[in-house]
Motif scaffolding. Structure first.
Motif, PDB file in Angstrom:
ATOM      1  N   MET A   1     -27.244   2.629  -1.629  1.00 60.73           N
ATOM      2  CA  MET A   1     -26.356   3.651  -1.103  1.00 60.73           C
ATOM      3  C   MET A   1     -26.920   5.047  -1.401  1.00 60.73           C
ATOM      4  N   TYR A   2     -26.765   5.956  -0.451  1.00 62.79           N
ATOM      5  CA  TYR A   2     -27.147   7.348  -0.635  1.00 62.79           C
ATOM      6  C   TYR A   2     -25.875   8.184  -0.780  1.00 62.79           C
ATOM      7  N   TYR A   3     -25.839   9.046  -1.806  1.00 64.06           N
ATOM      8  CA  TYR A   3     -24.627   9.764  -2.173  1.00 64.06           C
ATOM      9  C   TYR A   3     -24.826  11.274  -2.160  1.00 64.06           C
ATOM     10  N   ASP A   4     -23.778  11.975  -1.809  1.00 63.47           N
ATOM     11  CA  ASP A   4     -23.604  13.379  -2.153  1.00 63.47           C
ATOM     12  C   ASP A   4     -22.516  13.379  -3.216  1.00 63.47           C
ATOM     13  N   VAL A   5     -22.892  13.660  -4.463  1.00 58.38           N
ATOM     14  CA  VAL A   5     -21.944  13.480  -5.576  1.00 58.38           C
ATOM     15  C   VAL A   5     -21.065  14.698  -5.840  1.00 58.38           C
ATOM     16  N   HIS A   6     -21.257  15.771  -5.071  1.00 58.12           N
ATOM     17  CA  HIS A   6     -20.462  16.968  -5.352  1.00 58.12           C
ATOM     18  C   HIS A   6     -20.013  17.609  -4.047  1.00 58.12           C
ATOM     19  N   THR A   7     -18.818  17.225  -3.607  1.00 54.84           N
ATOM     20  CA  THR A   7     -18.226  17.814  -2.404  1.00 54.84           C
ATOM     21  C   THR A   7     -16.752  18.105  -2.662  1.00 54.84           C
ATOM     22  N   HIS A   8     -16.170  18.860  -1.742  1.00 53.27           N
ATOM     23  CA  HIS A   8     -14.745  19.174  -1.788  1.00 53.27           C
ATOM     24  C   HIS A   8     -14.188  19.057  -0.380  1.00 53.27           C
ATOM     25  N   ALA A   9     -12.975  18.575  -0.268  1.00 51.42           N
ATOM     26  CA  ALA A   9     -12.274  18.519   1.017  1.00 51.42           C
ATOM     27  C   ALA A   9     -10.810  18.829   0.763  1.00 51.42           C
ATOM     28  N   PHE A  10     -10.190  19.503   1.718  1.00 49.12           N
ATOM     29  CA  PHE A  10      -8.843  20.031   1.518  1.00 49.12           C
ATOM     30  C   PHE A  10      -7.949  19.664   2.693  1.00 49.12           C
ATOM     31  N   HIS A  11      -6.664  19.651   2.427  1.00 49.28           N
ATOM     32  CA  HIS A  11      -5.708  19.482   3.516  1.00 49.28           C
ATOM     33  C   HIS A  11      -5.864  20.652   4.479  1.00 49.28           C
ATOM     34  N   PRO A  12      -5.804  20.399   5.793  1.00 46.37           N
ATOM     35  CA  PRO A  12      -5.976  21.490   6.765  1.00 46.37           C
ATOM     36  C   PRO A  12      -5.050  22.678   6.542  1.00 46.37           C
ATOM     37  N   LYS A  13      -3.876  22.454   5.952  1.00 38.48           N
ATOM     38  CA  LYS A  13      -2.931  23.554   5.734  1.00 38.48           C
ATOM     39  C   LYS A  13      -3.436  24.574   4.715  1.00 38.48           C
ATOM     40  N   ILE A  14      -4.303  24.144   3.798  1.00 32.97           N
ATOM     41  CA  ILE A  14      -4.759  25.052   2.752  1.00 32.97           C
ATOM     42  C   ILE A  14      -6.250  25.339   2.810  1.00 32.97           C
ATOM     43  N   ALA A  15      -7.000  24.667   3.684  1.00 33.50           N
ATOM     44  CA  ALA A  15      -8.460  24.769   3.690  1.00 33.50           C
ATOM     45  C   ALA A  15      -8.931  26.211   3.861  1.00 33.50           C
ATOM     46  N   ASP A  16      -8.375  26.939   4.822  1.00 38.86           N
ATOM     47  CA  ASP A  16      -8.818  28.311   5.064  1.00 38.86           C
ATOM     48  C   ASP A  16      -8.570  29.206   3.855  1.00 38.86           C
ATOM     49  N   LYS A  17      -7.429  29.026   3.219  1.00 35.39           N
ATOM     50  CA  LYS A  17      -7.107  29.831   2.039  1.00 35.39           C
ATOM     51  C   LYS A  17      -8.084  29.552   0.899  1.00 35.39           C
ATOM     52  N   VAL A  18      -8.429  28.278   0.690  1.00 39.46           N
ATOM     53  CA  VAL A  18      -9.357  27.923  -0.377  1.00 39.46           C
ATOM     54  C   VAL A  18     -10.734  28.515  -0.107  1.00 39.46           C
ATOM     55  N   LEU A  19     -11.194  28.424   1.131  1.00 43.61           N
ATOM     56  CA  LEU A  19     -12.505  28.976   1.479  1.00 43.61           C
ATOM     57  C   LEU A  19     -12.533  30.488   1.265  1.00 43.61           C
ATOM     58  N   GLU A  20     -11.435  31.145   1.562  1.00 38.44           N
ATOM     59  CA  GLU A  20     -11.356  32.588   1.325  1.00 38.44           C
ATOM     60  C   GLU A  20     -11.449  32.903  -0.161  1.00 38.44           C
ATOM     61  N   GLN A  21     -10.769  32.101  -0.990  1.00 37.77           N
ATOM     62  CA  GLN A  21     -10.826  32.304  -2.439  1.00 37.77           C
ATOM     63  C   GLN A  21     -12.235  32.067  -2.981  1.00 37.77           C
ATOM     64  N   LEU A  22     -12.905  31.041  -2.466  1.00 36.69           N
ATOM     65  CA  LEU A  22     -14.273  30.761  -2.904  1.00 36.69           C
ATOM     66  C   LEU A  22     -15.213  31.886  -2.515  1.00 36.69           C
ATOM     67  N   HIS A  23     -15.014  32.430  -1.318  1.00 39.46           N
ATOM     68  CA  HIS A  23     -15.840  33.549  -0.886  1.00 39.46           C
ATOM     69  C   HIS A  23     -15.615  34.762  -1.784  1.00 39.46           C
ATOM     70  N   ASP A  24     -14.368  35.024  -2.120  1.00 36.18           N
ATOM     71  CA  ASP A  24     -14.064  36.164  -2.980  1.00 36.18           C
ATOM     72  C   ASP A  24     -14.713  36.021  -4.350  1.00 36.18           C
ATOM     73  N   HIS A  25     -14.784  34.780  -4.861  1.00 39.51           N
ATOM     74  CA  HIS A  25     -15.326  34.558  -6.204  1.00 39.51           C
ATOM     75  C   HIS A  25     -16.851  34.545  -6.217  1.00 39.51           C
ATOM     76  N   TYR A  26     -17.447  33.805  -5.256  1.00 39.24           N
ATOM     77  CA  TYR A  26     -18.895  33.600  -5.285  1.00 39.24           C
ATOM     78  C   TYR A  26     -19.668  34.456  -4.276  1.00 39.24           C
ATOM     79  N   GLY A  27     -18.959  35.046  -3.315  1.00 38.08           N
ATOM     80  CA  GLY A  27     -19.648  35.815  -2.292  1.00 38.08           C
ATOM     81  C   GLY A  27     -20.432  34.967  -1.319  1.00 38.08           C
ATOM     82  N   THR A  33     -15.858  23.529   7.310  1.00 41.98           N
ATOM     83  CA  THR A  33     -14.440  23.887   7.407  1.00 41.98           C
ATOM     84  C   THR A  33     -13.645  23.464   6.181  1.00 41.98           C
ATOM     85  N   GLY A  34     -14.197  22.532   5.400  1.00 39.80           N
ATOM     86  CA  GLY A  34     -13.449  21.979   4.277  1.00 39.80           C
ATOM     87  C   GLY A  34     -12.563  20.822   4.660  1.00 39.80           C
ATOM     88  N   HIS A  35     -12.525  20.451   5.941  1.00 43.36           N
ATOM     89  CA  HIS A  35     -11.715  19.329   6.393  1.00 43.36           C
ATOM     90  C   HIS A  35     -12.459  18.019   6.146  1.00 43.36           C
TER      91      HIS A  35
END
Length: 261
Positions: A1-27, A33-35
């Protein structure tokens, strides 16, 4: 098996907000999309069989909903391997750990910087006493502050490894985002997994080579940190930066078998 061991996925209702927060923190502007569907599409295009999805409860009242999301996501498609979460101030961690075990969840994610605690606090050590030997643990390590001021760092993680020898641990971001000098000194060659997420583009090349030369290749796991980065692009970047042969890439993509077999 081939793995990506570090990912994140979010409910569509909050995905945009989370991405905005990540951008604010890390630039960093997210590539995905996070979906969940977008994650699987990109992973398949990259030739990956499984993605490990992480969540971290930033407050005690987020523990149950975050874990329920992880459980439901794992049931929705066998390509998802999900980690649960816990917060040091949650009232009844053992009950929640038992629930995760019943649902086949094999790992936990901790992000001290976002969850608001220091890795070396006694209350966190009490949690780790309960966790070691039961769950694999993914630690976010490092950030912009120096180690002595940052909630997580390679030095604090090394002390955890010394104090909890039964703990199966993955140190994200090649041992510590922006803390790679200390990751090379404290973690490289030690009994810990590292993942490549959010690291290769930002690391000093010599420090990267030092870690790669010191640490067993089968203990370095491929991770993209989707949705910030695209899995296929991250694989190409890893191969190009280190001039890895295809057989060497396969080691990093399949090394997580030892965790999830």
């Amino acid at each position: 098996m081939y793995y990506d061991v570090h990912t994140h996925a979010f409910h569509p209702k909050i995905a945009d907000k989370v991405l905005e927060q990540l951008h604010d923190h890390y630039g960093i502007t997210a590539k995905g999309t996070g979906h969940p569907e977008d994650l699987l599409e990109r992973a398949t295009k990259a030739g990956l069989d499984r993605v490990v999805v992480h969540t971290a409860a930033t407050a005690p009242d987020q523990v149950i909903p975050a874990n329920n999301w992880s459980i439901d996501l794992a049931k929705s498609d066998e390509r998802f391997i999900t980690f649960g979460t816990m917060h040091p101030d949650y009232d009844d961690p053992e009950k929640e750990f038992a629930k995760l075990e019943r649902h086949g969840i094999k790992g936990l994610k901790f992000h001290p910087d976002f969850q608001g605690f220091f890795m070396d606090e006694p209350k966190f050590y009490r949690l780790l006493e309960m966790v070691q030997g039961r769950f694999a643990v993914m630690f976010h390590v490092g950030d912009k502050l120096p180690p002595e001021k940052n909630p997580s760092c390679p030095i604090k993680l090394r002390k955890i490894l010394d104090n909890f020898p039964k703990l199966t641990c993955i140190a994200a971001h090649m041992g510590g985002y922006c803390h790679w000098k200390w990751a090379s000194e404290e973690l490289a060659g030690y009994d810990v997994y590292m993942d490549t997420s959010s690291a290769i583009p930002f690391m000093d090349k010599q420090v990267l080579l030092d870690i790669m030369n010191k640490h067993p290749r089968e203990r370095i796991l491929f991770g993209s940190d989707y949705p910030l980065f695209d899995p296929e692009e991250s694989l190409k970047e890893l191969q190009h930066t280190l001039k890895l042969k295809d057989s060497e890439m396969e080691i990093h993509m399949s090394a997580a078998d030892a965790l999830f077999e």
